[in-house]
Design an enzyme around this catalytic site. Structure first.
Site, PDB file in Angstrom:
ATOM      1  N   ASP A  91       0.857  -1.193   0.000  1.00 22.06           N
ATOM      2  CA  ASP A  91       0.000   0.000   0.000  1.00 22.06           C
ATOM      3  C   ASP A  91       0.893   1.243   0.000  1.00 22.06           C
ATOM      4  OD1 ASP A  91      -3.226   0.522   0.930  1.00 22.06           O
ATOM      5  OD2 ASP A  91      -1.817   2.209   1.057  1.00 22.06           O
ATOM      6  N   ILE A  92       0.511   2.235  -0.789  1.00 27.81           N
ATOM      7  CA  ILE A  92       1.319   3.449  -0.914  1.00 27.81           C
ATOM      8  C   ILE A  92       1.283   4.284   0.377  1.00 27.81           C
ATOM      9  CG2 ILE A  92      -0.406   5.037  -1.891  1.00 27.81           C
ATOM     10  CD1 ILE A  92       1.709   5.669  -4.098  1.00 27.81           C
ATOM     11  N   ASN A 130     -12.777  -3.070   2.383  1.00 27.53           N
ATOM     12  CA  ASN A 130     -13.763  -1.998   2.363  1.00 27.53           C
ATOM     13  C   ASN A 130     -14.659  -2.168   1.139  1.00 27.53           C
ATOM     14  OD1 ASN A 130     -12.496  -0.818   4.628  1.00 27.53           O
ATOM     15  ND2 ASN A 130     -10.998   0.180   3.320  1.00 27.53           N
ATOM     16  N   VAL A 134     -11.039   2.674  -3.878  1.00 30.62           N
ATOM     17  CA  VAL A 134     -10.656   2.123  -5.185  1.00 30.62           C
ATOM     18  C   VAL A 134     -11.602   0.964  -5.491  1.00 30.62           C
ATOM     19  CG1 VAL A 134      -8.832   1.052  -6.540  1.00 30.62           C
ATOM     20  CG2 VAL A 134      -8.247   2.805  -4.835  1.00 30.62           C
ATOM     21  N   HIS A 151     -10.221  -5.612  -3.323  1.00 27.37           N
ATOM     22  CA  HIS A 151      -8.894  -5.789  -2.721  1.00 27.37           C
ATOM     23  C   HIS A 151      -9.050  -6.097  -1.251  1.00 27.37           C
ATOM     24  CE1 HIS A 151      -9.928  -1.488  -2.469  1.00 27.37           C
ATOM     25  NE2 HIS A 151      -9.277  -1.480  -1.308  1.00 27.37           N
ATOM     26  N   HIS A 186      -6.902  -5.588   2.264  1.00 24.58           N
ATOM     27  CA  HIS A 186      -5.755  -5.039   2.968  1.00 24.58           C
ATOM     28  C   HIS A 186      -5.257  -6.123   3.913  1.00 24.58           C
ATOM     29  CE1 HIS A 186      -6.633  -0.627   2.235  1.00 24.58           C
ATOM     30  NE2 HIS A 186      -7.816  -1.155   1.949  1.00 24.58           N
TER      31      HIS A 186
END
Ligand code: 5GP
Ligand code: ZN
Length: 119
Positions: free
Chosen positions: A33-34, A93, A102, A106, A108
């Site tokens: 993750d950025i 999420n 986004v 995905h 996390h």
């Protein structure tokens, strides 16, 4: 649609946008993750464009099983300590009220020593 040309994570999966790769196989891609919340924080995504968990059908059961059985292995590989003293947190999420920003499914995967920035 297997790929959305306007989707950020499709671009990451296809290498149009660079990322720090954690893992890749025929079905999934994982990358850091950025903006990490925790000492270990990476995202695991299917290569096909699925907008969210809310879009899953029975045809996705094997793919999601693959992601959920892979995630603990990648967590250890990325530096999470083993269960039960270590461990990790998985978050997906979904939708606006779920905090999804986004819209490409995905999970996390977060872990490492506390305290964390968030979560
Ligand atoms: P969401 O709120 O949709 O569950 O989380 C999206 C996550 O994607 C956020 O944690 C955010 O930091 C991460 N993210 C957004 N843009 C990029 C990017 O360009 N590269 C990477 N590696 N992560 C990103
Ligand atoms: Zn996508």
């Amino acid at each position: 649609m297997t790929h959305d040309p306007n989707c950020l994570f499709c671009k990451i999966v296809h290498g149009t946008i660079s990322s720090k790769k954690v893992y890749e196989d025929a079905l999934v891609y994982a990358f850091h993750d950025i903006h990490p919340w925790a000492p270990v924080h990476f995202l695991l995504v299917p290569k096909v464009h699925i907008p969210s968990l809310a879009h899953l059908g029975p045809e996705h059961a094997a793919l999601m099983g693959h992601m959920m059985t892979l995630a603990p292995k990648l967590a250890l590989q990325e530096g999470c300590r083993p269960y039960p003293d270590g461990g990790f947190r998985i978050v997906s999420n979904t939708g606006a009220e779920g905090g999804q920003e986004v819209h490409h499914l995905h999970v996390h995967v977060m872990g490492g020593p506390r305290p964390w920035l968030r979560g």
